[in-house]
Design a protein around this motif. Structure first.
Motif, short mmCIF file in Angstrom:
data_model
loop_
_atom_site.label_atom_id
_atom_site.label_comp_id
_atom_site.label_asym_id
_atom_site.label_seq_id
_atom_site.Cartn_x
_atom_site.Cartn_y
_atom_site.Cartn_z
N THR A 1 0.86 4.15 -2.87
CA THR A 1 0.62 5.55 -2.52
C THR A 1 1.72 6.45 -3.03
O THR A 1 1.47 7.56 -3.54
CB THR A 1 0.47 5.70 -1.00
OG1 THR A 1 -0.56 4.82 -0.53
CG2 THR A 1 0.12 7.12 -0.61
N GLU B 1 -12.04 1.97 -4.14
CA GLU B 1 -10.61 1.95 -3.87
C GLU B 1 -9.89 1.01 -4.83
O GLU B 1 -8.81 1.33 -5.34
CB GLU B 1 -10.35 1.50 -2.43
CG GLU B 1 -8.87 1.48 -2.07
CD GLU B 1 -8.59 0.85 -0.72
OE1 GLU B 1 -8.07 1.55 0.16
OE2 GLU B 1 -8.88 -0.35 -0.55
N MET C 1 -5.32 8.86 -0.21
CA MET C 1 -5.05 7.42 -0.09
C MET C 1 -4.80 7.11 1.38
O MET C 1 -3.67 6.94 1.83
CB MET C 1 -3.85 7.01 -0.95
CG MET C 1 -3.59 5.51 -0.96
SD MET C 1 -4.96 4.50 -1.51
CE MET C 1 -4.82 4.70 -3.28
N SER D 1 0.83 -1.21 0.00
CA SER D 1 0.00 0.00 0.00
C SER D 1 0.86 1.26 0.00
O SER D 1 0.52 2.26 -0.65
CB SER D 1 -0.92 0.00 1.22
OG SER D 1 -1.89 -1.03 1.13
N THR E 1 -9.28 2.76 -8.09
CA THR E 1 -8.22 3.77 -7.97
C THR E 1 -6.85 3.11 -7.97
O THR E 1 -5.94 3.53 -8.70
CB THR E 1 -8.39 4.59 -6.69
OG1 THR E 1 -9.64 5.28 -6.73
CG2 THR E 1 -7.27 5.60 -6.53
N ILE E 2 -6.70 2.07 -7.15
CA ILE E 2 -5.41 1.39 -7.04
C ILE E 2 -5.05 0.72 -8.36
O ILE E 2 -3.89 0.73 -8.78
CB ILE E 2 -5.44 0.37 -5.89
CG1 ILE E 2 -5.53 1.10 -4.56
CG2 ILE E 2 -4.20 -0.52 -5.91
CD1 ILE E 2 -5.70 0.19 -3.36
#
Length: 328
Positions: free
Chosen positions: A171, A312, A253, A167, A315-316
């Motif tokens: 980010t 999410e 994020m 993560s 987006t990721i």
């Protein structure tokens, strides 16, 4: 009575019996201790948050809530175990984004569960921002100055994270993409190692949990450029949000924490958990303790939590595809 008619009555009776059994189970739930699987080692930030909540949750549910740490493979081993648990409400997952919305994208062959089909979203517990930090010697003191510096020397500055496809890595890549800059990734095995090397000047930048980096920021050992939430954190109001910079408008994020149950868990059982979580997150002592570890209580329950996860994931996925991230 015809065979078809007899079969109909037997099927109807069986369905009614099953429904009655499920209703009775939900009414008596919980009747024994409950296991909360934390897919990371004891002592880390996720584990600390889970343990902070269990005592109060136990009071609300009138049964002990026991933590089981099942660490390994960036949280995917524990997540898989939770997915395979009986859907009776006695085993739940204390979930975060990494094994659910990052690992399936960067290492799909290593994931043995479907984040959306194998789980029922119960509710979020809260959110906590990451923070972009840099070594004190950097000739940049604001996000705007940092972006200008990076644009003047593409690829020269580097950033550390706790590994490829985590993560924190995603980010940092999002920051790069939004800012339109080129930075070199230096993967480490853990966040504390990255923090130590940023403070020591071996690494230029890093994206880390705010709760981990904040003591170093306060002591002046590292420089904080901004948090990854849309608004500033209550425990560090002097640190701006990255989204305050015109180049990064809307960037968000946060790390979230929440509960998932195995698919098939009765709705009445998950509703019991939502009620317990709601009461727990309103407790003043819980709020105070969560604030100390930079977690902002936030309850998003049921289908709304599912929508949050899906948004999410999208987006990721965009960040991962653009950056070409693949787990090592």
């Amino acid at each position: 009575m015809s065979a078809a008619r007899a079969f109909f009555f037997r099927s109807t009776a069986a369905a009614m019996a099953l429904a009655a059994g499920t209703a009775a189970q939900a009414q008596s739930y919980p009747a024994k201790p409950i296991t909360l699987i934390v897919p990371f080692a004891a002592g880390g930030g996720v584990d600390a948050t889970a343990r902070l909540l269990t005592a109060k949750l136990g009071e609300q549910l009138k049964q002990p809530v026991v933590i089981e740490n099942v660490a390994g493979a960036a949280g995917t081993i524990g997540t898989q175990k939770a997915a395979r648990a009986a859907p009776d409400g006695y085993t739940l997952l204390f979930a975060v984004a990494s094994p659910l919305n990052v690992a399936p994208l960067v290492a799909p062959s290593a994931v043995r569960y479907d984040s959306f089909k194998d789980f029922v979203p119960v509710a979020t517990v809260g959110t906590s921002p990451f923070v972009l930090i840099g070594k004190p010697a950097l000739p940049a003191h604001t996000t705007a100055e940092l972006i200008q510096l990076a644009k003047a020397q593409p690829g020269k500055l580097n950033f550390g994270t706790d590994g490829v496809g985590t993560s924190l890595h995603v980010t940092a890549e999002m920051f790069k993409q939004r800012a339109g800059i080129d930075l070199t990734h230096v993967p480490y095995k853990s966040g504390p190692q990255v923090l130590t090397d940023v403070a020591g000047g071996q690494v230029d930048l890093a994206v880390l949990p705010l709760s981990l980096a904040l003591p170093f920021v306060k002591d002046g050992k590292v420089r904080a450029f901004g948090v990854t939430s849309l608004a500033r954190s209550a425990i560090a109001p002097a640190i701006p949000a990255l989204a305050e910079s015109p180049e990064l408008k809307g960037m968000e994020m946060d790390a979230w924490l929440g509960l998932l149950a195995p698919a098939g868990t009765p709705a009445a059982v998950t509703a019991t958990w939502v009620k317990a979580l709601d009461a727990t997150l309103k407790d003043p002592e819980v709020i105070r303790k969560l604030a100390e570890i930079a977690v902002k209580p936030q309850l998003i329950a049921g289908p709304a939590f599912g929508d949050y996860l899906a948004k999410e994931r999208k987006t990721i996925a965009g960040v991962v595809q653009t950056a070409g991230i693949k787990a090592e």
